[in-house]
Design an enzyme around this catalytic site. Sequence first.
Site: not given
Length: 176
Positions: A11, A36
């Site tokens: 991540d 995003d």
Amino acid sequence: MGVDIQTIQGDITKVNDVEAIVNAANNSLLGGGGVDGAIHRAAGPELLKECRTLHGCETGEAKITGAYHLPCKYVIHTVGPIWRGGAYGEPELLKNAYWNSLQLAIDNGIRSIAFPSISTGVYSYPVEQAAAIAVKTVKEFCVAHAGRIDTVSFVLFDRNTLHVYEHAVSELQRNG
Ligand code: APR
């Protein structure tokens, strides 16, 4: 080449060993889903506040902000192309997104940067083609700007994408 190109699964909002992470944004720069959304959630509301002052971003261009509650120092927002079959300038626009993100990094004295797999999620760019462009562009940029970038990490969210980028990096090393 000098630059260390890494591929890791993870991540990107958790990456704490680079100065800048790159966001795969949209033209509004006002947040969205995918990476995003994850970056805005992790950075906190001040990120959106700063993004509002930037008045959007053209596809292939890049803009820089602070990182707020993220563990890095900067977020470089770039907008990749939406895949429409490959005859609408997508390859060039994707190359520009990587190139302009790296240009903005060195303009700000940034020497370590992490990229997600730009355009291969919601924007549907075929991963193999995108990975080849991403890795080739990073190498070309670092040859053209020798000594300015130490580390480029591709942070891939799933195993398939990781394997595609690993292959693209090994191909690049084989073909020199
Ligand atoms: N860390 C790293 N990679 C991630 C993360 C994360 N936290 N979350 C998603 N990804 C991966 C996706 O799995 C995909 O491989 O990022 C890659 C890019 O996917 P998207 O985030 O969908 O980005 P993109 O395809 O460029 O589409 C951009 O999606 O989220 C909206 O606002 C964004 O409109 C814009 C569009």
